[in-house]
Design an enzyme around this catalytic site. Structure first.
Site: not given
Ligand code: DGP
Length: 134
Positions: A30, A86, A95, A99, A101
């Site tokens: 993340d 989520n 996003v 996905h 976590h």
């Molecule tokens: P959620 O809130 O469940 O949609 O989690 C989205 C997660 O994605 C958040 O913890 C940050 C991560 N994230 C957002 N953009 C990027 C990215 O460009 N690269 C990576 N590695 N993680 C990202």
């Protein structure tokens, strides 16, 4: 999906610290870790939310299996970890590409929440002890 960050990571068009790949999923760190271990497990296929997973689609059990494998590789399987999804804005989803976590380590948010609950319970007991009867 050109405008989806996770599609772009899956396709190798955006950089990410990948820890695992197979025919159905890609997993990477993340970008804003909430804990010492914070890895996202992402299906290659663009599915916006958990609500959009078709009945009988094996992707969710596959993602859980991948989480087990990664937790072992990262050395957190025995210590313990959280595995969660989520769903939609109200569920904290930012996003919109499905996905999961995988989070392990000092999760300060949970620690503070537990401390707040314990403090509230003790406060109620204390106030109750000093209340005059009637
Ligand atoms: P959620 O809130 O469940 O949609 O989690 C989205 C997660 O994605 C958040 O913890 C940050 C991560 N994230 C957002 N953009 C990027 C990215 O460009 N690269 C990576 N590695 N993680 C990202």
């Amino acid at each position: 999906m050109d405008d989806c960050i996770f599609c772009r990571i899956v396709e190798g068009k955006l950089p990410a610290k990948k820890v695992y790949e197979d025919e159905l999923t890609v997993a990477f760190w993340d970008a804003h870790p909430a804990s010492p271990t914070h890895i996202l497990i992402v299906p290659r296929k663009h599915i916006p939310t958990l609500n959009d997973v078709a009945d009988g689609d094996p992707i969710l059990s596959h993602m859980a299996g991948v989480a087990k494998t990664i937790a072992r590789k990262q050395g957190v399987a025995d210590f313990g970890y959280r595995f969660f999804i989520n769903v939609n804005r109200g569920g904290g989803q930012v996003v919109f590409h499905l996905h999961a976590h995988l989070v392990s380590g000092n999760d300060l948010g949970s620690v503070f929440l537990k401390m707040a609950v314990v403090a509230a319970v003790l406060w109620r007991k204390l106030v109750g002890a000093f209340k005059r009867p009637g």
